[in-house]
Design a protein around this motif. Structure first.
Motif, short mmCIF file in Angstrom:
data_model
loop_
_atom_site.label_atom_id
_atom_site.label_comp_id
_atom_site.label_asym_id
_atom_site.label_seq_id
_atom_site.Cartn_x
_atom_site.Cartn_y
_atom_site.Cartn_z
N LEU A 1 47.85 29.21 39.41
CA LEU A 1 47.64 29.25 40.86
C LEU A 1 47.90 27.90 41.52
CD1 LEU A 1 44.70 31.73 40.96
CD2 LEU A 1 46.71 31.88 42.42
N ALA B 1 39.00 23.66 31.87
CA ALA B 1 38.29 23.61 33.15
C ALA B 1 36.80 23.86 32.93
CB ALA B 1 38.87 24.67 34.09
N ARG C 1 28.91 25.09 45.90
CA ARG C 1 30.26 24.59 46.17
C ARG C 1 30.55 24.53 47.67
NH1 ARG C 1 34.32 24.33 42.30
NH2 ARG C 1 33.34 24.65 40.31
C1 FAD Z 1 38.55 23.91 45.53
C2 FAD Z 1 38.82 23.60 44.08
C3 FAD Z 1 37.77 23.47 43.19
C4 FAD Z 1 38.01 23.20 41.84
N1 FAD Z 1 36.94 23.08 41.00
C5 FAD Z 1 37.17 22.84 39.69
C6 FAD Z 1 36.07 22.75 38.79
O1 FAD Z 1 34.90 22.90 39.14
N2 FAD Z 1 36.33 22.48 37.49
C7 FAD Z 1 37.61 22.32 37.03
O2 FAD Z 1 37.79 22.08 35.84
N3 FAD Z 1 38.66 22.39 37.88
C8 FAD Z 1 38.48 22.66 39.19
N4 FAD Z 1 39.54 22.75 40.03
C9 FAD Z 1 40.91 22.48 39.53
C10 FAD Z 1 41.68 23.71 39.07
O3 FAD Z 1 41.23 24.90 39.73
C11 FAD Z 1 41.55 23.93 37.55
O4 FAD Z 1 42.09 22.84 36.84
C12 FAD Z 1 42.26 25.21 37.11
O5 FAD Z 1 41.93 25.46 35.78
C13 FAD Z 1 43.79 25.13 37.23
O6 FAD Z 1 44.30 26.44 37.04
P1 FAD Z 1 45.70 26.86 37.68
O7 FAD Z 1 46.00 28.22 37.20
O8 FAD Z 1 45.65 26.69 39.15
O9 FAD Z 1 46.67 25.80 37.01
P2 FAD Z 1 47.91 25.08 37.69
O10 FAD Z 1 47.43 24.16 38.75
O11 FAD Z 1 48.93 26.08 38.04
O12 FAD Z 1 48.39 24.20 36.46
C14 FAD Z 1 47.58 23.12 36.01
C15 FAD Z 1 48.08 22.69 34.63
O13 FAD Z 1 47.86 23.75 33.70
C16 FAD Z 1 49.08 24.11 33.07
N5 FAD Z 1 49.08 25.56 32.86
C17 FAD Z 1 48.86 26.52 33.79
N6 FAD Z 1 48.96 27.73 33.20
C18 FAD Z 1 49.26 27.50 31.89
C19 FAD Z 1 49.49 28.36 30.78
N7 FAD Z 1 49.46 29.69 30.91
N8 FAD Z 1 49.76 27.79 29.58
C20 FAD Z 1 49.80 26.45 29.46
N9 FAD Z 1 49.61 25.60 30.48
C21 FAD Z 1 49.34 26.12 31.69
C22 FAD Z 1 50.18 23.71 34.05
O14 FAD Z 1 51.41 23.54 33.37
C23 FAD Z 1 49.59 22.44 34.61
O15 FAD Z 1 49.84 21.36 33.73
C24 FAD Z 1 39.34 23.03 41.38
C25 FAD Z 1 40.41 23.17 42.28
C26 FAD Z 1 40.15 23.47 43.61
C27 FAD Z 1 41.32 23.63 44.57
#
Ligand code: FAD
Length: 327
Positions: free
Chosen positions: A76, A153, A235
Motif C-alpha cells: 500500500l 511492522a 492513534r
Molecule cells: C499513518 C501511518 C501509521 C503507521 N504506523 C505504523 C506502525 O505503528 N508500525 C509500523 O511498523 N509501521 C507503521 N506504518 C508504516 C507502514 O504502514 C508499515 O511499514 C507497513 O508494514 C508497510 O506496508 P506496505 O504494504 O504499505 O508496504 P510498502 O510501503 O508498499 O513497502 C514498504 C517496503 O516493504 C517492501 N514490501 C512490500 N510488500 C512486500 C512483499 N510482498 N514482499 C517483500 N517486500 C515487500 C517494499 O518493497 C518496501 O521496501 C505507518 C504508516 C502510516 C501511513
C-alpha cells in the motif's frame, strides 16, 4: 478455497512450485505515478507497473522478465517514497491482487493464512471475528501483510514476526518457496534472509512474500474487537491522520524515541517546500498539499543532520526510498 493457494499447496507437497498460468491476465501500465500508490501522495513515476491477477499470474509474469530487469514489490506504499525522477524498472503491486485470507485448520493447530496483498487491518479484524487474539496491533498499520513482513511492522509492544508460523515467498524466476521464521534475521523493523545476507544487515530481500500463515492464541473475539477500538483511538489522538504521511519516518534509537529527539531540536512544524515535520507527532512528515519527493527527502536529511549535531545520535530511517532524483 482460494485459487492462489493451489500453487502454494503444490510447493508444500514437494519440490518446486508449478507455474500454473501461461498467459498474462494482470494489468501492465507504463509511467504510473507513485502519487496514486503511496500514502504520502508524492513521488515520481514508475516506468513499468504490473498489477497481477493472482499468484499464478504473478509467477508467470516474473518468469517472463529479463534477469537484469530491476524489480520492486509494493503493497500500500505506506512506508515508501519514490524520488521525483522516478523508478526505472518494474514495480509490482500486491494490494488488490493477492487478497485471500482464511483460517486453515489442522489436527494440531488453527492458522490464519493471508496473502501478501491483504491489508494488515483486515487481518486484525478477521482474527478477532474468528476468536483469535494477538493480531489487534495490526489494525492501525495501514499497509499490507507483505509490507508488514518486510518491515517487521509493529506497535504497542507487538511485532509481526512474533506470530509468523511460516511464509511463502516468490523468487525472481517465479518459483515459490515455503520458509520458516528461522530462515530470517529478524529485529526491530528489520528482516533479512540469513542465506543471502552473510551477516550484512543491509542486504535487500532476494525473495518476496506472497503469503504468511500466522499462529495466534485462541481468545475472545469481542474483547479483541474492543482492544482494536482502543488502539485506534490512541492513534487518532496522537497521529496526524488527516494529512498524507508515511507513519514514523525514523526508527526509535535504543532506549529513546525519535520523536522526542526531533522535538528536542525544535523541529516540530519545520517546513521545506510542502513537507512539514508534523506539529502533532514529530516523527511524522506530512504532505501539506503538493510536496515533492525531494521536499520530503530534504526534510529527512535536515532532521538527521540537526539531531546528530545536537544530540550525537544518528537516526536510522524506517521509510524506504527508491528511484532517481529529478535531473
Ligand atoms: C499513518 C501511518 C501509521 C503507521 N504506523 C505504523 C506502525 O505503528 N508500525 C509500523 O511498523 N509501521 C507503521 N506504518 C508504516 C507502514 O504502514 C508499515 O511499514 C507497513 O508494514 C508497510 O506496508 P506496505 O504494504 O504499505 O508496504 P510498502 O510501503 O508498499 O513497502 C514498504 C517496503 O516493504 C517492501 N514490501 C512490500 N510488500 C512486500 C512483499 N510482498 N514482499 C517483500 N517486500 C515487500 C517494499 O518493497 C518496501 O521496501 C505507518 C504508516 C502510516 C501511513
Amino acid at each position: 478455497m482460494l485459487s492462489a493457494y493451489r500453487a502454494m499447496e503444490d510447493t508444500r507437497s514437494g519440490g518446486g512450485a508449478l507455474l500454473v498460468s501461461h498467459t498474462l491476465r494482470g494489468e501492465l501500465r507504463q509511467n504510473e505515478s507513485m502519487r496514486r500508490h503511496c500514502s504520502w501522495k508524492a513521488g515520481g513515476n514508475m516506468s513499468r507497473f504490473y498489477i497481477p491477477a493472482d499468484l499464478a499470474d504473478l509467477q508467470y509474469f516474473l518468469s517472463q522478465q529479463n534477469e537484469h530487469e530491476p524489480l520492486y514489490i509494493i503493497g500500500l506504499g505506506s512506508n515508501l517514497l519514490v524520488r521525483d525522477g522516478g523508478f526505472t524498472g518494474t514495480v509490482v503491486l500486491t494490494h488488490s491482487a493477492l487478497s485471500g485470507i482464511e483460517v486453515q485448520s489442522t489436527p494440531e493447530r488453527e492458522l490464519v493464512s493471508a496473502e501478501a496483498g491483504v491489508a494488515a487491518p483486515k487481518v486484525a479484524r478477521f482474527a478477532a471475528r474468528h476468536d483469535f487474539e494477538g493480531a489487534e496491533f495490526l489494525a492501525g498499520i495501514p499497509g499490507t501483510v507483505g509490507g508488514a513482513l518486510a518491515m517487521n511492522a509493529g506497535c504497542y509492544g507487538a511485532e509481526t514476526w512474533t506470530h509468523v508460523f511460516d511464509v511463502t515467498t516468490i523468487d525472481r524466476s517465479g518459483q515459490l518457496h515455503v520458509r520458516s521464521p528461522q530462515e530470517y534475521e529478524i529485529s526491530y523493523r528489520h528482516v533479512v534472509e540469513k542465506a543471502a545476507s552473510h551477516g550484512n544487515p543491509l542486504t535487500p530481500l532476494k525473495e518476496w512474500f506472497v503469503s504468511a500463515r500466522f499462529l495466534f492464541e485462541k481468545g475472545d473475539g469481542i474483547q479483541s474487537s474492543e482492544k482494536i477500538k482502543e488502539l485506534l483511538k490512541r492513534r487518532i489522538a496522537s497521529q496526524p491522520l488527516q494529512q498524507p504521511n508515511a507513519g514514523s519516518v525514523f526508527r526509535n534509537p535504543q532506549g529513546d524515541f525519535a520523536a522526542r529527539l526531533i522535538e528536542f531540536c525544535g523541529l516540530k512544524g519545520f517546513t521545506i517546500g510542502q513537507a512539514q515535520v508534523s506539529p502533532r507527532h514529530a516523527n511524522f512528515i506530512v504532505n501539506l498539499g503538493d510536496a515533492t519527493a525531494s521536499d520530503i527527502e530534504n526534510l529527512l536529511k535536515l532532521i538527521e543532520h540537526r539531531v546528530r549535531e545536537e544530540t550525537g545520535i544518528m537516526l536510522q530511517r524506517e521509510v524506504q526510498i527508491i528511484g532517481e532524483a529529478l535531473q
